[in-house]
Design an enzyme around this catalytic site. Sequence first.
Site, PDB file in Angstrom:
ATOM      1  N   CYS A  86       0.864  -1.177   0.000  1.00 21.93           N
ATOM      2  CA  CYS A  86       0.000   0.000   0.000  1.00 21.93           C
ATOM      3  C   CYS A  86       0.903   1.230   0.000  1.00 21.93           C
ATOM      4  O   CYS A  86       1.427   1.640   1.030  1.00 21.93           O
ATOM      5  CB  CYS A  86      -0.898  -0.016   1.241  1.00 21.93           C
ATOM      6  N   VAL A  87       1.114   1.777  -1.179  1.00 29.39           N
ATOM      7  CA  VAL A  87       1.951   2.964  -1.331  1.00 29.39           C
ATOM      8  C   VAL A  87       1.331   3.830  -2.433  1.00 29.39           C
ATOM      9  O   VAL A  87       0.799   3.319  -3.423  1.00 29.39           O
ATOM     10  CB  VAL A  87       3.419   2.598  -1.643  1.00 29.39           C
TER      11      VAL A  87
END
Length: 183
Positions: A86-87
Amino acid sequence: MAIRRLQQDFHHLMKNKVDGIDASPSAENIFLWNAIICGPEESIYETGTFQLQLAFPDDYPLRPPQVRFTTNVFHPNVWWEDGFICVDILKDGWAPSYDVLAILHSIRLLLIDPNPLSPANLEAALLYRDNRAEYNQRISQMIQDTHDAENNNDDDDDDDDSQIEDGDTIRQKTIILRHSITE
């Protein structure tokens, strides 16, 4: 368009080697890449070597690839169950100008600069925020467990398995692993 861009990304990656980052497409499918990043120096991840898989969509670079760790990673922004990351660069912050090297560089930096306010792994985010010593211990244990598993899978082990590997030895193993990915 996507195939040509992936070929360009691979050429750029080979021409502009970066210590601690390597990637290549699989022999059977240019849309599926394997990558390795080494933990950033002078960080809790320093002795770790992390394998990733990048799955590119047919309309890359208009949409980002799906990227996941295939090595277990305890981190606030990595789902423990499947290794997906999750970036922002892989979501709303995506721009077609980003290439494979930029993606992997961002993920490597994410290791040392997590965003606990947008967690994929709530346990890691809470430990990072509230108990940094326990958080660091969990990462060290995860890296050690990975090294132990790799050593147990080696058929050519020496009799002295109790020796703790230093950073240079781990980086040499990473170079060997990189060569196996690019073959």
